[in-house]
Design a protein around this motif. Structure first.
Motif, PDB file in Angstrom:
ATOM      1  N   GLU A   1       0.934  -1.260   0.174  1.00 13.86           N
ATOM      2  CA  GLU A   1      -0.069  -0.018  -0.101  1.00 13.86           C
ATOM      3  C   GLU A   1       0.908   1.404  -0.009  1.00 13.86           C
ATOM      4  OE1 GLU A   1      -3.243   0.167   2.825  1.00 13.86           O
ATOM      5  OE2 GLU A   1      -3.538  -1.909   2.624  1.00 13.86           O
ATOM      6  N   ASP A   2       2.010   1.322   1.003  1.00 15.51           N
ATOM      7  CA  ASP A   2       2.937   2.534   0.952  1.00 15.51           C
ATOM      8  C   ASP A   2       4.210   2.484   0.201  1.00 15.51           C
ATOM      9  OD1 ASP A   2       0.493   3.245   2.751  1.00 15.51           O
ATOM     10  OD2 ASP A   2       1.789   2.593   4.414  1.00 15.51           O
ATOM     11  N   GLU A   3       4.436   1.331  -0.583  1.00 17.81           N
ATOM     12  CA  GLU A   3       5.467   1.426  -1.187  1.00 17.81           C
ATOM     13  C   GLU A   3       5.273   0.656  -2.667  1.00 17.81           C
ATOM     14  OE1 GLU A   3       8.506  -1.007   0.717  1.00 17.81           O
ATOM     15  OE2 GLU A   3       7.796   0.071   2.723  1.00 17.81           O
ATOM     16  N   PRO A   4       6.184   0.822  -3.541  1.00 14.35           N
ATOM     17  CA  PRO A   4       5.821   0.210  -5.073  1.00 14.35           C
ATOM     18  C   PRO A   4       5.761  -1.306  -4.689  1.00 14.35           C
ATOM     19  CG  PRO A   4       7.847   1.800  -5.079  1.00 14.35           C
ATOM     20  CD  PRO A   4       7.361   1.536  -3.582  1.00 14.35           C
ATOM     21  N   ASP A   5       4.892  -2.117  -5.762  1.00 10.48           N
ATOM     22  CA  ASP A   5       4.960  -3.351  -5.581  1.00 10.48           C
ATOM     23  C   ASP A   5       6.227  -4.067  -5.839  1.00 10.48           C
ATOM     24  OD1 ASP A   5       2.293  -3.125  -5.163  1.00 10.48           O
ATOM     25  OD2 ASP A   5       1.605  -3.674  -7.216  1.00 10.48           O
ATOM     26  N   GLU A   6       6.391  -5.257  -5.361  1.00  6.92           N
ATOM     27  CA  GLU A   6       7.802  -5.890  -5.681  1.00  6.92           C
ATOM     28  C   GLU A   6       7.434  -7.261  -6.386  1.00  6.92           C
ATOM     29  OE1 GLU A   6      11.166  -5.472  -2.955  1.00  6.92           O
ATOM     30  OE2 GLU A   6      10.336  -7.705  -2.347  1.00  6.92           O
ATOM     31  N   CYS A   7       8.160  -7.452  -7.370  1.00  8.76           N
ATOM     32  CA  CYS A   7       8.320  -8.883  -8.220  1.00  8.76           C
ATOM     33  C   CYS A   7       9.546  -9.596  -7.877  1.00  8.76           C
ATOM     34  CB  CYS A   7       8.248  -8.482  -9.666  1.00  8.76           C
ATOM     35  SG  CYS A   7       8.214  -9.889 -10.612  1.00  8.76           S
ATOM     36  N   THR A   8       9.174 -10.814  -7.470  1.00  7.37           N
ATOM     37  CA  THR A   8      10.537 -11.652  -7.142  1.00  7.37           C
ATOM     38  C   THR A   8      10.359 -12.879  -8.011  1.00  7.37           C
ATOM     39  OG1 THR A   8      10.392 -11.270  -4.749  1.00  7.37           O
ATOM     40  CG2 THR A   8      11.334 -13.104  -5.440  1.00  7.37           C
ATOM     41  N   LEU A   9      11.533 -13.183  -8.648  1.00 10.16           N
ATOM     42  CA  LEU A   9      11.656 -14.477  -9.601  1.00 10.16           C
ATOM     43  C   LEU A   9      12.567 -15.397  -8.972  1.00 10.16           C
ATOM     44  CD1 LEU A   9      12.552 -12.414 -12.678  1.00 10.16           C
ATOM     45  CD2 LEU A   9      10.428 -13.599 -12.300  1.00 10.16           C
ATOM     46  N   PHE A  10      12.208 -16.612  -9.160  1.00 12.03           N
ATOM     47  CA  PHE A  10      12.984 -17.629  -8.533  1.00 12.03           C
ATOM     48  C   PHE A  10      12.832 -18.827  -9.341  1.00 12.03           C
ATOM     49  CE2 PHE A  10       9.183 -17.543  -6.106  1.00 12.03           C
ATOM     50  CZ  PHE A  10       8.785 -19.093  -6.024  1.00 12.03           C
ATOM     51  N   PRO A  11      13.751 -19.962  -9.580  1.00 19.46           N
ATOM     52  CA  PRO A  11      13.620 -21.124 -10.202  1.00 19.46           C
ATOM     53  C   PRO A  11      12.529 -21.871  -9.669  1.00 19.46           C
ATOM     54  CG  PRO A  11      15.873 -21.012  -9.829  1.00 19.46           C
ATOM     55  CD  PRO A  11      15.157 -19.809  -8.714  1.00 19.46           C
ATOM     56  N   LEU A  12      11.689 -22.401 -10.454  1.00 17.47           N
ATOM     57  CA  LEU A  12      10.205 -23.262 -10.263  1.00 17.47           C
ATOM     58  C   LEU A  12      10.536 -24.361  -9.623  1.00 17.47           C
ATOM     59  CD1 LEU A  12       7.266 -23.288 -10.562  1.00 17.47           C
ATOM     60  CD2 LEU A  12       7.536 -24.611 -12.713  1.00 17.47           C
ATOM     61  N   ASN A  13      11.492 -25.156  -9.959  1.00 19.54           N
ATOM     62  CA  ASN A  13      11.942 -26.309  -9.207  1.00 19.54           C
ATOM     63  C   ASN A  13      12.840 -26.306  -8.104  1.00 19.54           C
ATOM     64  OD1 ASN A  13       9.803 -27.947 -10.833  1.00 19.54           O
ATOM     65  ND2 ASN A  13      11.475 -27.553 -12.464  1.00 19.54           N
ATOM     66  N   ALA A  14      13.182 -25.072  -7.743  1.00 17.29           N
ATOM     67  CA  ALA A  14      14.347 -24.947  -6.525  1.00 17.29           C
ATOM     68  C   ALA A  14      13.695 -25.610  -5.211  1.00 17.29           C
ATOM     69  CB  ALA A  14      14.598 -23.586  -6.278  1.00 17.29           C
ATOM     70  N   SER A  15      14.521 -26.248  -4.159  1.00 20.01           N
ATOM     71  CA  SER A  15      14.121 -26.556  -2.926  1.00 20.01           C
ATOM     72  C   SER A  15      13.785 -25.404  -2.291  1.00 20.01           C
ATOM     73  CB  SER A  15      15.376 -27.736  -2.396  1.00 20.01           C
ATOM     74  OG  SER A  15      16.412 -26.895  -2.307  1.00 20.01           O
ATOM     75  N   GLU A  16      13.429 -25.756  -1.071  1.00 24.13           N
ATOM     76  CA  GLU A  16      13.175 -24.462   0.019  1.00 24.13           C
ATOM     77  C   GLU A  16      14.479 -24.019   0.115  1.00 24.13           C
ATOM     78  OE1 GLU A  16      10.499 -24.986   3.259  1.00 24.13           O
ATOM     79  OE2 GLU A  16       9.497 -26.508   2.306  1.00 24.13           O
TER      80      GLU A  16
END
Length: 62
Positions: free
Chosen positions: A25-40
């Motif tokens: 709400e108070d900051e720009p939205d954030e987009c995060t990318l990571f490998p789909l099949n990555a382990s935790e």
């Protein structure tokens, strides 16, 4: 004009990526990318984030 799926395919990414957009709400939205099949464990260090306004759509890059 390419569709979103065609644009992603044109990038020839070796491993599929997952994208999560976190709205704020108070900051720009954030987009995060990571490998789909990555382990935790791997996800703790294998990611990149960008604030809204600092990235463009895939279609603009192809």
């Amino acid at each position: 004009m390419e569709t979103t799926g065609d644009a992603w395919a044109a990038l020839d990414v070796a491993e599929p990526l997952c994208c999560i957009v976190e709205p704020y709400e108070d900051e720009p939205d954030e987009c995060t990318l990571f490998p789909l099949n990555a382990s935790e464990e791997a996800r703790l260090t294998t990611w990149i984030s960008a604030a809204e306004g600092s990235f463009v759509s895939v279609e603009e890059m192809c």
